[in-house]
Write a protein that holds these residues in place. Sequence first.
Motif, mmCIF file in Angstrom:
data_model
loop_
_atom_site.group_PDB
_atom_site.id
_atom_site.type_symbol
_atom_site.label_atom_id
_atom_site.label_comp_id
_atom_site.label_asym_id
_atom_site.label_seq_id
_atom_site.Cartn_x
_atom_site.Cartn_y
_atom_site.Cartn_z
ATOM 1 N N GLY A 12 0.923 -1.164 0.091
ATOM 2 C CA GLY A 12 -0.143 -0.222 -0.110
ATOM 3 C C GLY A 12 0.899 1.228 0.061
ATOM 4 O O GLY A 12 2.080 1.098 -0.030
ATOM 5 N N THR A 13 0.178 2.332 0.093
ATOM 6 C CA THR A 13 0.932 3.556 -0.267
ATOM 7 C C THR A 13 0.977 4.163 1.427
ATOM 8 O O THR A 13 -0.160 4.140 1.947
ATOM 9 N N THR A 14 2.009 5.174 1.675
ATOM 10 C CA THR A 14 1.725 5.778 2.822
ATOM 11 C C THR A 14 1.500 7.503 2.619
ATOM 12 O O THR A 14 1.493 7.671 1.531
ATOM 13 N N ILE A 18 1.617 9.905 -0.588
ATOM 14 C CA ILE A 18 0.534 10.539 -1.489
ATOM 15 C C ILE A 18 0.684 12.022 -1.484
ATOM 16 O O ILE A 18 0.540 12.667 -2.530
ATOM 17 N N LEU A 19 1.440 12.584 -0.306
ATOM 18 C CA LEU A 19 1.606 13.922 -0.420
ATOM 19 C C LEU A 19 2.868 14.336 -1.454
ATOM 20 O O LEU A 19 2.691 15.333 -2.113
ATOM 21 N N ILE A 20 3.798 13.593 -1.643
ATOM 22 C CA ILE A 20 4.839 13.633 -2.770
ATOM 23 C C ILE A 20 4.141 13.674 -3.938
ATOM 24 O O ILE A 20 4.164 14.441 -5.063
ATOM 25 N N PHE A 21 3.196 12.665 -4.472
ATOM 26 C CA PHE A 21 2.377 12.314 -5.663
ATOM 27 C C PHE A 21 1.508 13.509 -5.969
ATOM 28 O O PHE A 21 1.529 14.113 -7.034
ATOM 29 N N THR A 22 1.085 14.144 -4.883
ATOM 30 C CA THR A 22 -0.041 15.296 -4.906
ATOM 31 C C THR A 22 0.771 16.673 -5.276
ATOM 32 O O THR A 22 0.321 17.341 -6.041
ATOM 33 N N ALA A 23 1.984 16.641 -4.744
ATOM 34 C CA ALA A 23 3.040 17.764 -4.912
ATOM 35 C C ALA A 23 3.341 17.894 -6.434
ATOM 36 O O ALA A 23 3.473 18.758 -7.031
ATOM 37 N N VAL A 24 3.955 16.620 -6.809
ATOM 38 C CA VAL A 24 4.364 16.500 -8.276
ATOM 39 C C VAL A 24 3.206 16.540 -9.166
ATOM 40 O O VAL A 24 3.589 17.348 -10.352
ATOM 41 N N GLY A 25 1.966 16.098 -9.189
ATOM 42 C CA GLY A 25 1.037 16.287 -9.859
ATOM 43 C C GLY A 25 0.364 17.884 -10.034
ATOM 44 O O GLY A 25 0.275 18.139 -10.967
ATOM 45 N N SER A 26 0.228 18.586 -8.794
ATOM 46 C CA SER A 26 0.110 20.064 -8.938
ATOM 47 C C SER A 26 0.994 20.887 -9.496
ATOM 48 O O SER A 26 0.768 21.814 -10.300
ATOM 49 N N ILE A 27 2.637 20.318 -9.289
ATOM 50 C CA ILE A 27 3.603 21.110 -10.192
ATOM 51 C C ILE A 27 3.385 20.999 -11.577
ATOM 52 O O ILE A 27 3.398 21.928 -12.425
ATOM 53 N N LEU A 28 2.965 19.723 -12.017
ATOM 54 C CA LEU A 28 2.771 19.546 -13.629
ATOM 55 C C LEU A 28 1.543 20.333 -14.021
ATOM 56 O O LEU A 28 1.452 20.935 -15.262
ATOM 57 N N LEU A 29 0.497 20.145 -13.327
ATOM 58 C CA LEU A 29 -0.722 20.921 -13.702
ATOM 59 C C LEU A 29 -0.433 22.273 -13.867
ATOM 60 O O LEU A 29 -1.014 22.950 -14.856
ATOM 61 N N LEU A 30 0.178 22.978 -12.855
ATOM 62 C CA LEU A 30 0.542 24.558 -12.965
ATOM 63 C C LEU A 30 1.127 24.855 -14.049
ATOM 64 O O LEU A 30 1.153 25.891 -14.712
#
Length: 166
Positions: A12-14, A18-30
């Motif tokens: 599973g994921t910790t 999840i916070l790291i994936f969210t941060a990377v996704g947000s940077i890519l989206l921006l």
Amino acid sequence: MRFKSSNQPHKGTTLVEILIFTAVGSILLLSVSSIYFSGLRSRTLVDAQQRVVYVDEFVLATLESWLTSSPSIQVPATGTTQQLIFSTLEGGSVTVERSGTDLVYSTSLLETGTLNSLGIRVTRFDVTRLSGNADTVRVEISYEVDTSIGRTIEYTNVYSFSSFYQ
């Protein structure tokens, strides 16, 4: 009953992952949205510039057509004015001048019209009689147009015209 040993890997994921994936996704989206909106702003500026050039080409072609078939240029007689008056082959005359933010023409036959359009404002129309050339004038025209992003595009062009009719 068996208890899990601490040596076995966790499935599973910790929360940290999840916070790291969210941060990377947000940077890519921006980044992608920034590139998209930058492209829209550039398109708006290019569209405004194209409209100004289109109007300027129309004004140039119209004045060139009229003046090359004109028997004489009457105003300005000397110096610089904000009005151009020339005679026509039919014996009448055409007046071109700036009225507010429009470049308008009127004929001795009571025809009138506007040479600019598409939201383009004429901010300067100076006509100078060139010395040594009886029927040659220098025309300086400046235009302005507002863009949808709040910028104003300014454009100036200078032309020389002669009446060639013999």
